[in-house]
Design a protein around this motif. Structure first.
Motif, mmCIF file in Angstrom:
data_model
loop_
_atom_site.group_PDB
_atom_site.id
_atom_site.type_symbol
_atom_site.label_atom_id
_atom_site.label_comp_id
_atom_site.label_asym_id
_atom_site.label_seq_id
_atom_site.Cartn_x
_atom_site.Cartn_y
_atom_site.Cartn_z
ATOM 1 N N ILE A 45 -0.223 -2.588 3.743
ATOM 2 C CA ILE A 45 0.034 -1.180 4.092
ATOM 3 C C ILE A 45 1.434 -0.744 3.665
ATOM 4 C CG2 ILE A 45 -1.627 -1.160 5.989
ATOM 5 C CD1 ILE A 45 0.813 -1.446 7.893
ATOM 6 N N THR A 46 1.985 -1.434 2.687
ATOM 7 C CA THR A 46 3.357 -1.175 2.248
ATOM 8 C C THR A 46 3.572 0.288 1.872
ATOM 9 O OG1 THR A 46 3.420 -3.426 1.395
ATOM 10 C CG2 THR A 46 5.177 -1.947 0.688
ATOM 11 N N ALA A 47 2.733 0.828 1.007
ATOM 12 C CA ALA A 47 2.910 2.211 0.537
ATOM 13 C C ALA A 47 2.814 3.199 1.693
ATOM 14 C CB ALA A 47 1.885 2.533 -0.535
ATOM 15 N N ASP A 48 1.860 2.993 2.589
ATOM 16 C CA ASP A 48 1.703 3.902 3.733
ATOM 17 C C ASP A 48 2.928 3.883 4.639
ATOM 18 O OD1 ASP A 48 -0.842 4.457 2.811
ATOM 19 O OD2 ASP A 48 -1.814 3.033 4.177
ATOM 20 N N ILE A 49 3.405 2.688 4.945
ATOM 21 C CA ILE A 49 4.554 2.551 5.844
ATOM 22 C C ILE A 49 5.810 3.134 5.211
ATOM 23 C CG2 ILE A 49 6.120 0.852 6.879
ATOM 24 C CD1 ILE A 49 3.664 1.076 8.528
ATOM 25 N N LEU A 50 6.033 2.853 3.935
ATOM 26 C CA LEU A 50 7.230 3.376 3.269
ATOM 27 C C LEU A 50 7.196 4.891 3.164
ATOM 28 C CD1 LEU A 50 7.839 0.726 0.465
ATOM 29 C CD2 LEU A 50 9.009 0.968 2.669
ATOM 30 N N SER A 51 6.023 5.463 2.952
ATOM 31 C CA SER A 51 5.949 6.928 2.890
ATOM 32 C C SER A 51 6.165 7.541 4.273
ATOM 33 C CB SER A 51 4.628 7.395 2.290
ATOM 34 O OG SER A 51 3.547 7.083 3.140
ATOM 35 N N GLU A 52 5.696 6.872 5.323
ATOM 36 C CA GLU A 52 5.952 7.366 6.681
ATOM 37 C C GLU A 52 7.431 7.286 7.027
ATOM 38 O OE1 GLU A 52 3.477 5.765 9.839
ATOM 39 O OE2 GLU A 52 1.854 5.471 8.384
#
Length: 91
Positions: free
Chosen positions: A54-61
């Motif tokens: 979930i790297t991309a999701d967490i970094l965008s959040e």
């Protein structure tokens, strides 16, 4: 059971996996946004017997909001105005 694995890359010094079953997704996002977690290689969510990247999701959040350039331009314009007034002052 659900927990998050945050892999931090220290370059030559190696990597560190931060795993704490007490930390929520919101807390992971908060720590990234505050700069406590830097140089993140990946973030995995482990739930029951599955692992999801979930790297991309967490970094965008965790991304900080973009600062509009007009705010800085207005401030710069204010200083230019003060400088221009000093040019016209007579001593």
């Amino acid at each position: 059971m659900q927990y998050f694995v945050v892999m931090i890359d220290y370059g030559r010094r190696g990597r560190e996996a931060v795993v704490d079953p007490e930390i929520t997704r919101r807390e992971v996002v908060s720590r990234i946004a505050s700069g406590e977690y830097r140089n993140i290689s990946f973030v995995h969510e482990v739930a029951d017997c599955s692992v999801e990247d979930i790297t991309a999701d967490i970094l965008s959040e965790a991304a900080l909001p973009d600062i509009d350039a007009t705010g800085s331009d207005l401030q710069a314009g204010q200083f230019d105005h003060v400088r221009d007034l000093r040019k016209h002052e007579t001593i």
